[in-house]
Design an enzyme around this catalytic site. Structure first.
Site, PDB file in Angstrom:
ATOM      1  N   ASN A   9       0.763  -0.950   0.429  1.00 57.04           N
ATOM      2  CA  ASN A   9      -0.068   0.211   0.458  1.00 57.04           C
ATOM      3  C   ASN A   9       0.725   1.723  -0.062  1.00 57.04           C
ATOM      4  OD1 ASN A   9      -1.967   1.987   0.555  1.00 57.04           O
ATOM      5  ND2 ASN A   9      -2.218   1.036   3.248  1.00 57.04           N
ATOM      6  N   TRP A  10       0.890   2.218  -1.160  1.00 59.62           N
ATOM      7  CA  TRP A  10       1.679   2.934  -0.745  1.00 59.62           C
ATOM      8  C   TRP A  10       1.145   4.635  -1.006  1.00 59.62           C
ATOM      9  CZ3 TRP A  10       4.574   2.418  -6.805  1.00 59.62           C
ATOM     10  CH2 TRP A  10       5.068   1.489  -6.884  1.00 59.62           C
ATOM     11  N   LYS A  11       0.120   4.368  -0.612  1.00 52.73           N
ATOM     12  CA  LYS A  11      -0.188   5.187   0.483  1.00 52.73           C
ATOM     13  C   LYS A  11      -0.200   6.442  -1.102  1.00 52.73           C
ATOM     14  CE  LYS A  11       0.327   3.624   4.535  1.00 52.73           C
ATOM     15  NZ  LYS A  11      -0.063   3.332   6.345  1.00 52.73           N
ATOM     16  N   HIS A  94      -9.452   0.694   4.568  1.00 55.41           N
ATOM     17  CA  HIS A  94      -8.549   0.574   5.359  1.00 55.41           C
ATOM     18  C   HIS A  94      -8.827   2.315   6.224  1.00 55.41           C
ATOM     19  CE1 HIS A  94      -3.957   2.342   6.385  1.00 55.41           C
ATOM     20  NE2 HIS A  94      -3.735   1.703   5.527  1.00 55.41           N
ATOM     21  N   GLU A  96      -6.806   4.246   7.830  1.00 51.46           N
ATOM     22  CA  GLU A  96      -6.332   6.119   7.332  1.00 51.46           C
ATOM     23  C   GLU A  96      -7.614   6.448   6.782  1.00 51.46           C
ATOM     24  OE1 GLU A  96      -3.189   5.476   5.424  1.00 51.46           O
ATOM     25  OE2 GLU A  96      -2.482   5.019   7.255  1.00 51.46           O
ATOM     26  N   GLU A 166      -5.792  -5.422  10.185  1.00 47.60           N
ATOM     27  CA  GLU A 166      -4.387  -3.855  10.854  1.00 47.60           C
ATOM     28  C   GLU A 166      -4.759  -3.519  12.281  1.00 47.60           C
ATOM     29  OE1 GLU A 166      -2.561  -3.101   6.615  1.00 47.60           O
ATOM     30  OE2 GLU A 166      -4.559  -2.053   6.962  1.00 47.60           O
ATOM     31  N   GLY A 172       2.204   1.755  11.109  1.00 47.29           N
ATOM     32  CA  GLY A 172       2.727   3.329  10.690  1.00 47.29           C
ATOM     33  C   GLY A 172       3.543   3.812  11.663  1.00 47.29           C
ATOM     34  N   SER A 213       3.328  -2.731  10.721  1.00 49.57           N
ATOM     35  CA  SER A 213       4.809  -1.959  10.720  1.00 49.57           C
ATOM     36  C   SER A 213       5.672  -3.437  10.347  1.00 49.57           C
ATOM     37  CB  SER A 213       5.153  -1.901  11.769  1.00 49.57           C
ATOM     38  OG  SER A 213       4.326  -0.459  12.623  1.00 49.57           O
ATOM     39  N   GLY A 234       2.807  -1.517   4.130  1.00 49.78           N
ATOM     40  CA  GLY A 234       2.892   0.200   4.379  1.00 49.78           C
ATOM     41  C   GLY A 234       3.850   1.042   3.709  1.00 49.78           C
ATOM     42  N   GLY A 235       4.671   1.266   4.624  1.00 51.37           N
ATOM     43  CA  GLY A 235       5.744   2.002   4.563  1.00 51.37           C
ATOM     44  C   GLY A 235       7.152   0.719   3.938  1.00 51.37           C
TER      45      GLY A 235
HETATM   46  C1  PEP Z   1      -0.512  -0.258   6.138  1.00 47.47           C
HETATM   47  O1  PEP Z   1      -0.495   0.939   5.181  1.00 47.47           O
HETATM   48  O2  PEP Z   1      -1.776  -0.606   5.689  1.00 47.47           O
HETATM   49  C2  PEP Z   1       0.197  -0.512   6.668  1.00 47.47           C
HETATM   50  C3  PEP Z   1       0.698  -1.575   7.233  1.00 47.47           C
HETATM   51  O3  PEP Z   1       1.242   0.007   6.947  1.00 47.47           O
HETATM   52  P1  PEP Z   1       2.779   0.179   7.862  1.00 47.47           P
HETATM   53  O4  PEP Z   1       2.826  -0.959   7.059  1.00 47.47           O
HETATM   54  O5  PEP Z   1       3.684   1.066   7.085  1.00 47.47           O
HETATM   55  O6  PEP Z   1       2.633   0.241   8.614  1.00 47.47           O
END
Ligand code: PEP
Length: 253
Positions: A9-11, A94, A96, A166, A172, A213, A234-235
């Site tokens: 997920n590049w957000k 998600h 967010e 999640e 994050g 994470s 994500g990251g």
């Molecule tokens: C996400 O955005 O779904 C996510 C899990 O982010 P991260 O891996 O950065 O925690």
């Protein structure tokens, strides 16, 4: 039995040239990973170019959101009809989106049903906040979100569904949940709720990912748990080396 899936997920990151550069860096490594379904979820603006770059590979493309109507006077929205020529997957609900854009369980349910109706595979995100977790309400919150998200989804449609657990406090933050804790939530909460809606067989068929994470150094531990079928990343999906290492860890599953 369930093919592992790793989605990035590049957000809200990457211009079109930057997105193309990242895909070019990712491709050599990702193409050496076998037995894992890989999905890249760039921003909408990069979908077209990336779909061209991925032609001839078995790497899938996903969007990060979608509206439930297929067309009409909904300024700024993107519909399943528009996405289905570009993508196979779409991330829905998600945290967010829930937090910053006020998406409700009912909105997410509408989106899930619209995605399925247009042959897009929804990756439906659920997870409790830190406050809910500390109040001992994780199971209650997650079961409510799964139940609401899947309301009205048929057993057949269930085969085209992915869930991502999640915990919001792990996204994050660098503070991942424990693999054992995630395994327990999936086994004791998510699959039983799915079984109530889709039947036991389908509940065992649906892939449930962990997100929060996930990094190259902790991925293998998550994938070592039988209930964890992959990761929503994500990251770490913005770094080609890290994402390839995570995908490779999933191929050991
Ligand atoms: C996400 O955005 O779904 C996510 C899990 O982010 P991260 O891996 O950065 O925690």
């Amino acid at each position: 039995m369930r093919t592992p899936l790793v989605a990035g997920n590049w957000k809200l990151n990457k211009t079109i040239p930057e997105a193309c550069k990242l895909v070019t860096e990712l491709l050599p490594g990702l193409q050496t990973v076998s037995g894992v379904e890989i999905v890249l979820c760039p921003p909408f603006t990069a979908l077209m170019m990336i779909s061209i770059l991925l032609e001839g590979t078995d790497i899938h493309l996903g969007a990060q959101n979608m509206y439930w109507e297929k067309e009409g006077a909904y300024t700024g929205e993107v519909s399943p009809l528009m996405l289905k020529d570009l993508c196979q997957y779409v991330i829905l609900g998600h945290s967010e989106r829930r937090k910053y854009f006020g998406e409700t369980d009912q909105d997410i349910n509408r989106k899930v049903k619209a995605a399925l109706a247009h042959n897009l595979i929804p990756i439906v995100c659920v997870g409790e906040t830190l406050e809910e977790n500390e109040a001992g309400r994780a199971a209650e919150v997650v079961s409510k979100q799964v139940k609401a998200g899947l309301t009205g989804v048929s057993v057949t449609e269930g085969s085209q569904l992915v869930i991502a657990y999640e915990p919001v406090w792990a996204i994050g933050t660098g503070r991942a949940a424990t693999p054992e804790g995630v395994h327990t939530v999936i086994r004791n909460v998510i699959r039983p709720i799915m079984a109530g809606i889709l039947g036991e067989n389908m509940a065992q068929f649906v892939r449930v990912l962990y997100g929060g994470s996930v990094k190259p150094d902790n991925a293998a531990e998550f994938f070592g748990k039988p209930e964890i079928d992959g990761a929503l990343v994500g990251g770490a999906s913005l770094n080609a080396t890290d994402f390839v290492r995570i995908a490779r860890a999933a191929s050991q599953k």
